[in-house]
Design a protein around this motif. Structure first.
Motif, mmCIF file in Angstrom:
data_model
loop_
_atom_site.group_PDB
_atom_site.id
_atom_site.type_symbol
_atom_site.label_atom_id
_atom_site.label_comp_id
_atom_site.label_asym_id
_atom_site.label_seq_id
_atom_site.Cartn_x
_atom_site.Cartn_y
_atom_site.Cartn_z
ATOM 1 N N THR A 25 0.560 -1.267 0.006
ATOM 2 C CA THR A 25 -0.045 0.056 -0.021
ATOM 3 C C THR A 25 0.922 1.083 0.171
ATOM 4 N N LYS A 26 1.931 1.340 0.597
ATOM 5 C CA LYS A 26 2.856 2.366 0.506
ATOM 6 C C LYS A 26 3.798 2.662 -0.724
ATOM 7 N N ILE A 27 3.391 3.816 -1.396
ATOM 8 C CA ILE A 27 3.989 4.030 -2.670
ATOM 9 C C ILE A 27 5.496 4.494 -2.557
ATOM 10 N N LYS A 28 6.311 3.809 -3.107
ATOM 11 C CA LYS A 28 7.908 4.111 -2.702
ATOM 12 C C LYS A 28 8.547 4.482 -3.981
ATOM 13 N N LYS A 29 7.662 4.108 -5.310
ATOM 14 C CA LYS A 29 8.456 4.101 -6.580
ATOM 15 C C LYS A 29 7.824 4.983 -7.434
ATOM 16 N N ALA A 30 8.347 5.542 -8.303
ATOM 17 C CA ALA A 30 7.958 6.490 -9.341
ATOM 18 C C ALA A 30 8.429 6.619 -10.352
ATOM 19 N N VAL A 31 8.005 6.679 -11.670
ATOM 20 C CA VAL A 31 8.569 6.676 -13.102
ATOM 21 C C VAL A 31 8.280 8.197 -13.561
ATOM 22 N N GLU A 68 9.998 17.097 -6.531
ATOM 23 C CA GLU A 68 8.605 16.967 -5.984
ATOM 24 C C GLU A 68 8.365 15.293 -5.666
ATOM 25 N N ALA A 69 8.957 14.504 -6.350
ATOM 26 C CA ALA A 69 8.969 13.176 -6.109
ATOM 27 C C ALA A 69 9.482 12.697 -4.826
ATOM 28 N N VAL A 70 10.697 13.428 -4.377
ATOM 29 C CA VAL A 70 11.321 13.229 -3.135
ATOM 30 C C VAL A 70 10.521 13.628 -2.055
ATOM 31 N N ASP A 71 9.914 15.005 -2.286
ATOM 32 C CA ASP A 71 9.165 15.650 -1.227
ATOM 33 C C ASP A 71 7.787 14.823 -1.038
ATOM 34 N N SER A 72 7.349 13.992 -2.032
ATOM 35 C CA SER A 72 6.101 13.068 -1.832
ATOM 36 C C SER A 72 6.532 12.007 -1.181
ATOM 37 N N GLY A 73 7.784 11.561 -0.745
ATOM 38 C CA GLY A 73 8.100 10.307 -0.169
ATOM 39 C C GLY A 73 8.612 9.357 -1.041
ATOM 40 N N ILE A 74 8.653 9.497 -2.188
ATOM 41 C CA ILE A 74 9.266 8.554 -3.085
ATOM 42 C C ILE A 74 10.806 8.203 -2.700
ATOM 43 N N GLU A 75 10.819 6.742 -2.901
ATOM 44 C CA GLU A 75 12.328 6.540 -2.405
ATOM 45 C C GLU A 75 13.134 5.937 -3.686
ATOM 46 N N ASP A 76 12.449 5.432 -4.614
ATOM 47 C CA ASP A 76 13.033 4.800 -5.668
ATOM 48 C C ASP A 76 12.760 5.184 -6.963
ATOM 49 N N LEU A 77 13.496 5.921 -8.084
ATOM 50 C CA LEU A 77 12.902 6.772 -8.860
ATOM 51 C C LEU A 77 13.546 5.876 -10.175
ATOM 52 N N ILE A 78 12.486 5.850 -11.188
ATOM 53 C CA ILE A 78 12.944 5.350 -12.696
ATOM 54 C C ILE A 78 12.731 6.461 -13.676
ATOM 55 N N ILE A 79 13.724 6.695 -14.403
ATOM 56 C CA ILE A 79 13.608 7.686 -15.463
ATOM 57 C C ILE A 79 13.677 6.999 -16.712
ATOM 58 N N ALA A 112 9.180 0.268 -17.693
ATOM 59 C CA ALA A 112 9.368 0.445 -16.333
ATOM 60 C C ALA A 112 8.778 -0.610 -15.348
ATOM 61 N N GLU A 113 8.018 -1.602 -15.944
ATOM 62 C CA GLU A 113 7.133 -2.616 -15.426
ATOM 63 C C GLU A 113 8.271 -3.771 -14.499
ATOM 64 N N LYS A 114 9.410 -4.047 -15.053
ATOM 65 C CA LYS A 114 10.157 -5.050 -14.383
ATOM 66 C C LYS A 114 10.479 -4.523 -13.346
ATOM 67 N N GLU A 134 -1.983 -3.025 -11.893
ATOM 68 C CA GLU A 134 -2.880 -3.658 -12.995
ATOM 69 C C GLU A 134 -2.710 -2.734 -14.332
ATOM 70 N N ILE A 135 -2.424 -1.270 -14.310
ATOM 71 C CA ILE A 135 -2.200 -0.711 -15.554
ATOM 72 C C ILE A 135 -1.295 -1.275 -16.451
ATOM 73 N N PHE A 136 -0.295 -1.815 -16.122
ATOM 74 C CA PHE A 136 0.666 -2.587 -16.877
ATOM 75 C C PHE A 136 0.017 -3.591 -18.058
ATOM 76 N N GLU A 137 -0.838 -4.490 -17.451
ATOM 77 C CA GLU A 137 -1.320 -5.456 -18.254
ATOM 78 C C GLU A 137 -2.381 -4.679 -19.244
ATOM 79 N N CYS A 138 -2.983 -3.501 -18.776
ATOM 80 C CA CYS A 138 -3.986 -2.785 -19.859
ATOM 81 C C CYS A 138 -3.024 -2.017 -20.833
ATOM 82 N N LEU A 139 -1.937 -1.580 -20.656
ATOM 83 C CA LEU A 139 -1.287 -1.177 -21.373
ATOM 84 C C LEU A 139 -0.640 -2.115 -22.634
ATOM 85 N N GLU A 140 -0.366 -3.281 -22.057
ATOM 86 C CA GLU A 140 0.156 -4.199 -22.949
ATOM 87 C C GLU A 140 -1.058 -4.801 -23.814
#
Length: 311
Positions: free
Chosen positions: A4-10, A46-57, A119-121, A214-220
């Protein structure tokens, strides 16, 4: 176990930046400066200030400057240290230690939906945030944090929206929604870049999202759409068949730096917030507007306006 905790962002940053050619022929549009910092730094912060710990660019060809910017710079740091520029040295070092960043290459510009799929993997079976590098949003509570808080409450995907001018409706994903609170909608449908007469509203999705995995399967399963690209909006429409999705009218000031006028507005807005620049920029703007008004009226400039540039 349900995460439930969101730690990752793209951050998708693979676009060609054609609206800023020829400048973007040799530099990423995300590295265009706002005074003394590139656009993408504000998005990362903004990602850092929002509590994101792991960022994928997600990058593409010609985007190496982004990686270099957030990397260590030993030669520059040594030069600053040797010349006693300790404040500047600290600022440079802080950039490379903002957050853990991973880079993934989108080999061809196949659209925003395709970029996010890259970024799915790394994301795995977790909810995650998406921040587009074109949008800078200023608010005491970051826009991404607002979406994360709503996700924690609803346990469903949430996208940021705002009312857009009628003439710009065809540039956005436009929602049809059921209003839940003054600032929250349950999305009924979303249409990518509709013609004005086909748009269900003037409420447009902007560059901040929180998604369930589940957004990944939808995008596929999303076929190429507008412009022959995999559109994120079309993936959202598929997800709507299985889950509720919410739209949040965020609080904050948004600058669309992917648009020339929006980029210039951001530069002026940031300059007026800077105590070292505010007075001189204000005088220049007053001078330019005064002269434009007199010229538009076809009248000779009065001495009071002629001398403004010399103040």
């Amino acid at each position: 176990m349900l995460v439930t905790k969101i730690k990752k962002a793209v951050i998708p940053a693979a676009g060609l930046g054609t609206r800023f050619l020829p400048a973007t022929k040799s530099m990423p549009k995300e590295m265009l400066p706002l005074i003394d910092r590139p656009v993408i730094q504000y998005v990362v912060e903004e990602a850092v200030d929002s509590g994101i710990e792991d960022l994928i660019i997600v990058t593409g060809r010609g985007k190496r400057a982004i990686e270099d910017y957030f990397d260590d710079s030993p030669e520059l740091e040594m030069h600053l240290r040797e010349h006693g520029k300790h404040d500047t040295l600290k600022m440079v070092q802080e950039i490379s230690s903002l957050i853990d960043i991973h880079y993934i290459r989108q080999k061809e510009p196949k659209g925003l939906g395709d970029a996010i799929m890259r970024a799915e993997k790394h994301i795995g079976d977790e909810p995650f945030a998406v921040l587009l590098g074109d949008d800078i949003i200023r608010n005491r509570t970051p826009c991404t944090k607002q979406l994360i808080d709503l996700y924690q409450e609803k346990r469903r995907s949430v996208i940021a929206v705002e009312a857009v001018p009628r003439e710009k409706v065809s540039s956005y994903g436009i929602i049809r929604g059921e209003q839940v609170t003054p600032s929250l909608y349950r999305i009924i449908d979303i249409i990518e870049k509709p013609r004005i007469e086909e748009a269900p509203s003037n409420i447009g999705a902007i560059g901040r999202y929180v998604f369930t995995p589940e957004i990944f399967e939808c995008l596929e399963h999303t076929a190429p759409g507008v412009g022959g690209e995999v559109q994120l909006t079309d993936g959202i429409r598929i997800l709507l068949q299985f889950q509720d999705i919410y739209a949040h009218a965020f609080q904050g000031k948004r600058y669309d730096t992917g648009d020339k006028a929006g980029y210039l507005e951001a530069i002026i807005g940031f300059a007026l917030e800077d105590p070292d620049l505010r007075d001189s920029i204000s005088r220049h703007l007053y001078s330019a507007m005064s002269k434009a008004a007199w010229n538009a009226a076809g009248q000779e400039l009065p001495d009071s306006v002629k001398g403004l540039d010399e103040l």
